[in-house]
Scaffold this active site. Structure first.
Site, PDB file in Angstrom:
ATOM      1  N   THR A 197      -9.222  64.092 -26.219  1.00  0.00           N
ATOM      2  CA  THR A 197      -9.397  64.132 -24.767  1.00  0.00           C
ATOM      3  C   THR A 197      -8.789  62.880 -24.147  1.00  0.00           C
ATOM      4  OG1 THR A 197     -11.571  63.171 -25.096  1.00  0.00           O
ATOM      5  CG2 THR A 197     -11.477  65.538 -24.792  1.00  0.00           C
ATOM      6  N   CYS A 198      -8.558  62.950 -22.858  1.00  0.00           N
ATOM      7  CA  CYS A 198      -7.950  61.868 -22.089  1.00  0.00           C
ATOM      8  C   CYS A 198      -8.684  60.558 -22.350  1.00  0.00           C
ATOM      9  CB  CYS A 198      -8.035  62.207 -20.609  1.00  0.00           C
ATOM     10  SG  CYS A 198      -7.475  60.874 -19.550  1.00  0.00           S
ATOM     11  N   PRO A 199      -8.040  59.435 -22.596  1.00  0.00           N
ATOM     12  CA  PRO A 199      -6.589  59.255 -22.579  1.00  0.00           C
ATOM     13  C   PRO A 199      -5.958  59.306 -23.971  1.00  0.00           C
ATOM     14  CG  PRO A 199      -7.629  57.107 -22.581  1.00  0.00           C
ATOM     15  CD  PRO A 199      -8.724  58.133 -22.769  1.00  0.00           C
TER      16      PRO A 199
ATOM     17  N   ARG B 131      -5.577  54.080 -14.751  1.00  0.00           N
ATOM     18  CA  ARG B 131      -6.783  53.622 -14.052  1.00  0.00           C
ATOM     19  C   ARG B 131      -7.423  52.503 -14.885  1.00  0.00           C
ATOM     20  NH1 ARG B 131      -7.946  59.047 -15.817  1.00  0.00           N
ATOM     21  NH2 ARG B 131      -9.304  58.965 -17.634  1.00  0.00           N
TER      22      ARG B 131
END
Lengths: 80, 380
Positions: A18-20, B195
């Site tokens: 999953t991100c990132p 971010r």
């Protein structure tokens, strides 16, 4: 299975991450690759479709193509 | 026939697991039906979150250590030695100080290793608080640092304790303010992605707090070289940052043992994220930072994983079908200054909410750091 004209020099399998995760896997591979390397990033994370192009733009590498498979995407990247 | 359960690693995962096994398998151990051995190359257990406080003079590296023999149940055999090879077919470990050890069920909790040398110039030009020597050296630098540019760069990902870099800059901001030096100290935080943190809600909260406190943020910053002579940090994206004091979260790696044993091809072990069982070998569990699961490399993760693994190993030992699973539970306290904190709690697939920081949560974090020693004993 979709077809592509791009023949990757190296494939990064980040499916399931999953991100990132996928983006970081790609960055790690770009770091150790020579300019002109074609990398196929395999990702099942929807977020990759936006954060990968955004980073490539920032870092000056090219997104050649995104191929939609049934349950993951192949993002073809060429390093500069 | 005695079931021999071997736990490798004396950190949070290994220690909690060994103690939970001693508790769950008490009668079996008593009868000689089971035996639990904890193998570690360090006679001390080290609680790494303590190191965050060392640069600010609030704790010492000695506060992070306790002898394993004081923490581990007497029903567990402690073997101080280093595992140099794992034969998962023969179910046998090779040991540095000679000999080998057979196992019936194996749990690996070897942690993550710091490899600052992977980034040119980092070992010479950067500091960190992720180990005892680094934290001590950074304490000395911080004590002398009265003006200039402090840059914290998150270089290695994944890295241990994902909240710690955010905490460090917020604590540094408050610490320099308390000492009347903040106007002369510029603080910049860099992060590899678009971010300020991997978790969106933490990133949103941190970005707002950074802005309020005049902490600069550089995103999409992947350091690729440190120039210690000129004090410049270079990024893959072509950016340059001049620094006077560089705190670099070093690159991390898993274990060569994992790669050599065929348990994962990049040093991190491939496991089922719910059972923590190896994808590649029978009767092998991996927990803590070494396991490649989609959550943080944090003590709370190792702690909760140890509970599930202990249940599964105990069930197998009794000839039962294991049913306990780990749901990804992660709890991280986040210091947001020198006297306030918040925390996040989440599971696989869920997004945490960041609550308003408060003094009681800061006290709770400090209190937990003390009562951690009960966690290590398997009591909390």
């Amino acid at each position: 299975m979709s077809e592509t004209e791009h023949e990757p020099d190296v494939t990064v399998d980040s499916r399931g991450a999953t991100c990132p995760g996928p983006l970081m896997d790609l960055i790690g591979k770009v770091k150790e690759s020579d300019p002109g390397t074609v990398i196929e990033l395999q990702t099942s994370d929807d977020g990759s479709k936006s954060d990968v192009p955004e980073w490539l733009d920032e870092a000056g590498h090219d997104l050649l193509e995104v191929v939609d498979h049934d349950d993951y995407w192949s993002m073809y990247v060429e390093t500069n | 026939m005695t079931e021999h359960i071997v736990v490798v690693g004396g950190g949070t995962g290994g220690t909690v697991l060994a103690n939970r096994l001693a508790e769950k398998l008490g009668p079996e151990i008593e009868r000689g039906d089971a035996r639990v051995t904890l193998v570690s190359d360090d006679p001390d257990h080290v609680y790494k979150p303590t190191f965050l406080y060392v640069p600010f003079g609030k704790k010492t590296v000695e506060d992070a250590k306790r002898p394993l023999s004081d923490l581990v149940d007497r029903a567990v055999d402690i073997e101080i030695d280093r595992v140099t090879g794992i034969d998962t077919d023969g179910k046998r470990l090779s040991l540095r100080d000679g000999g080998s050890m057979a196992y019936d069920q194996l749990a690996l909790a070897l942690g993550a290793q710091l490899v600052p040398e992977e980034l040119p110039g980092l070992a010479e030009g950067g500091h960190h608080f992720y180990g005892p020597d680094g934290a001590d050296a950074l304490r000395d630098e911080m004590a002398e640092f009265t003006e200039g540019h402090l840059v914290l760069s998150v270089i290695g990902t994944p890295h241990m304790c994902p909240a710690a870099p955010v905490e460090f800059v917020m604590m540094a901001d408050a610490w320099f303010r308390e000492r009347g030096l903040r106007e002369d100290v510029e603080i910049t935080y860099t992060y590899p992605i678009q971010r300020a943190h991997a978790i969106q809600n933490v990133a949103d909260w941190a970005s707002e707090a950074f802005e309020e406190r005049d902490i600069n943020v550089e995103t999409f910053f992947n350091a690729d070289e440190v120039d210690p002579e000129d004090g410049v940090l270079h990024s893959m994206e072509g950016k340059e940052l001049d620094y006077d004091l560089l705190v670099g979260i070093p690159p991390h790696k898993g274990s060569d043992l994992v790669t050599e044993a065929g348990l994962g091809d990049d040093g991190w072990a491939d496991v089922d994220k719910h059972t923590l069982e190896s994808d590649h070998a029978e009767d092998v569990y991996v927990l803590g930072d070494l396991a490649d699961v989609p959550t943080s490399k944090a003590g709370s993760v190792a702690h909760y994983e140890a509970g599930a693994v202990a249940d599964r190993i105990a069930s197998r030992t009794r000839g039962q079908t294991p049913t306990a699973t780990y749901d990804g539970k992660t709890v991280c306290f986040i210091e947001s200054g020198m006297d306030e904190a918040t925390f996040v709690e989440f599971e696989y697939g869920s997004t945490p909410t960041v609550r308003e920081p408060s003094k009681p949560v800061h006290w709770a974090k400090l209190g937990y750091n003390e009562s951690y020693w009960l966690t290590a004993r398997g009591l909390l």
